[in-house]
Design an enzyme around this catalytic site. Sequence first.
Site, mmCIF file in Angstrom:
data_model
loop_
_atom_site.group_PDB
_atom_site.id
_atom_site.type_symbol
_atom_site.label_atom_id
_atom_site.label_comp_id
_atom_site.label_asym_id
_atom_site.label_seq_id
_atom_site.Cartn_x
_atom_site.Cartn_y
_atom_site.Cartn_z
ATOM 1 N N CYS A 1 39.914 -14.946 30.962
ATOM 2 C CA CYS A 1 38.609 -14.563 31.478
ATOM 3 C C CYS A 1 37.505 -15.354 30.790
ATOM 4 O O CYS A 1 37.749 -16.195 29.928
ATOM 5 C CB CYS A 1 38.365 -13.071 31.235
ATOM 6 S SG CYS A 1 39.643 -11.987 31.898
ATOM 7 N N ILE B 1 46.076 -12.379 35.504
ATOM 8 C CA ILE B 1 47.391 -12.912 35.152
ATOM 9 C C ILE B 1 48.370 -11.789 34.814
ATOM 10 O O ILE B 1 49.528 -11.826 35.201
ATOM 11 C CB ILE B 1 47.267 -13.896 33.969
ATOM 12 C CG1 ILE B 1 46.514 -15.156 34.437
ATOM 13 C CG2 ILE B 1 48.631 -14.261 33.390
ATOM 14 C CD1 ILE B 1 46.187 -16.131 33.331
#
Length: 660
Positions: free
Chosen positions: A2, A54
């Site tokens: 992120c 993910i």
Amino acid sequence: MCGIAGIYNYQSSKEPSTEGIVKNMLSLIKHRGPDESGILQDSNVGMGSVRLSIIDLTSGQQPMSDQSGRYWIVYNGEIFNYTELRSELITKGVRFKTTSDTEVVVQMYATYGADCLKYFNGQFAFCIWDRNKKELFLARDRVGIRPLFYWHQNNSFAFCSEIKGLLSLEHVERSLDEESLSQIFTYWTTLTPKTPFKGIFELQPGHYMHVSSRGIQINKYWSLDYTSTKEPIVKNLSDSIEELDNLLDDAVKIRLKADVPVGAYLSGGLDSSVTTSYIKKIEPNVLNTFSIGFSEKAYDESGYQSEAANFFNTNHIAFSCTSEELAGSFAQTIWHTEFPILRTSPIPMFLLSKKVRENNIKVVITGEGADEFFGGYNIFKETKIRRFWASQPNSKIRPKLLTKLYPYIPLVKDAPEISLKMFFGYKLSETENPAYSHLLRWNNTSRLKSFFSDDIISSQNSNSSPGALKALPDGFARWSGLAKAQYLEATIFMSGYLLSSQGDRMAMGNSVEGRYPFLDHRLIEFSSKLPDNFKLNCLNEKFILKKLSVGKIPASITNRSKQAYRAPVSTSLYNFKTPDHFNDFLSDESIISYGIFNLKKVKTFLAKLEQQDTISEIDQMALVGILSTQMLYKMFIKEPITPNSGELKNCRIINSLKSD
């Protein structure tokens, strides 16, 4: 993976809206997390994230709280041992609402406080808001894989994964720092916590910080230690190889944890081939590997890349990069590095990650760290030869060993004895200097500072001269020569340049997460206790890793000479096909207007380049350094940073949290 950002007005009695400010910062780093975004606003603090999904794709949204609602986190990274830590927390009565590693991090902090960091095996930068104490806790991984920048002034504090987010803030001064420029044109990077911009700092690797109305407190929780290299723990080579095999196997295995497909870079060298061999052993199904070649044969390794891909039977995607493509992506690369660069090497890495993303891969495993921690770089050999030479400075034979190190640099490979002594003999006898290994490199690079304008030169101080380092670790003077060189290479070049300008920024510029098994802290700590000759055996680099690789990778790759990763410079940036905007950056008007470089010296230099068929290494660095700095100034200083918060995807707002 992120991007994170936030702002805290920690002395304010008001409760101003921070939502718009955080949105603006996040919009500038949305490439780090294109899947979704979220913002927390609580009292006079606001923080948020953009997410690259993910792990736990359905319920890992940020910001996220612990089970009590006291602690809120925004988080960039991966904790690879999170499943084990989650199980331990469950035995302590912790209840989880997601299966994400983000929740494990915030629950670990709620349980252990700052001591949670010593349990993490990962790559991370995060911020936790303590609603009860009205305090921020920020931390960064051990070696600086993930970035974290901050600014503070007049009782306000802001942080962001990238500098551009901070430069969007109204009260942040937008100007280059003269001392930082001097450091970059010496060490290739700034010395942390400095950045190229005044008033903007980087949280150092292996450190954490508390921010509250009481001020800012920064502490170290981990550092690289070579105390045992003088008297290493006695182990035979075979036992050490077995231990390395077990550690590397697990380091790769835990980095394959993902809820999306994982690929790998395959450069044709030892490091990426070894990591690929473990991936194929652990998960023998189809593996997507990626490599980049160059149209200029002197830089191309396509033959070895194809050989490795065929050996492992991977689904290999290879492409060749032309000089025109390198030049065309230069400006975009600088937008993401946020630093001046002295080599074009980041550009191919940006193009490579772009190819990865085009093939719907979000995660790649790469071989960074092996050279630093297992003695792979020529600078380690060079230092060993110079120390050997220094013991008999009048020897005519010893300097000739240096010609074997740089076969790709004709001026070194074919140099006569007198030239070798003049070039490599710089401060030859100063073997007790703590920076002895790097004095020659830094002195050569610092010659580039002669291009600076008179104003920049006059503002420089002794802290930016070659070798003028800040405090070194306790006991550093007692470390071996190789250990000292490894420490400097890892903490300055690797952390400040390789993992940032060439690593995180290039991959995340295309929304791709890099994972680095050789940077597992267990492997680093293992390597730091090995005898020097297990790493650099005579002049045979990465000796133990080569022994480990036998039978795992093609023998031709195990036995090939080390080739430095380089990309074409002169043919890319300064020829008849050079993009027009390059000339604008190097024009008299721009040089004078920006005030960074001396116009007369730059014009003389460019005229010299036009008359030469080949360009020396130092002149190549000068060209890239001048051009990238001019670009950086225009992008981040001269022109306004323009956020577009309307482009944030699936932005979730958590407003006005109050204590229960």
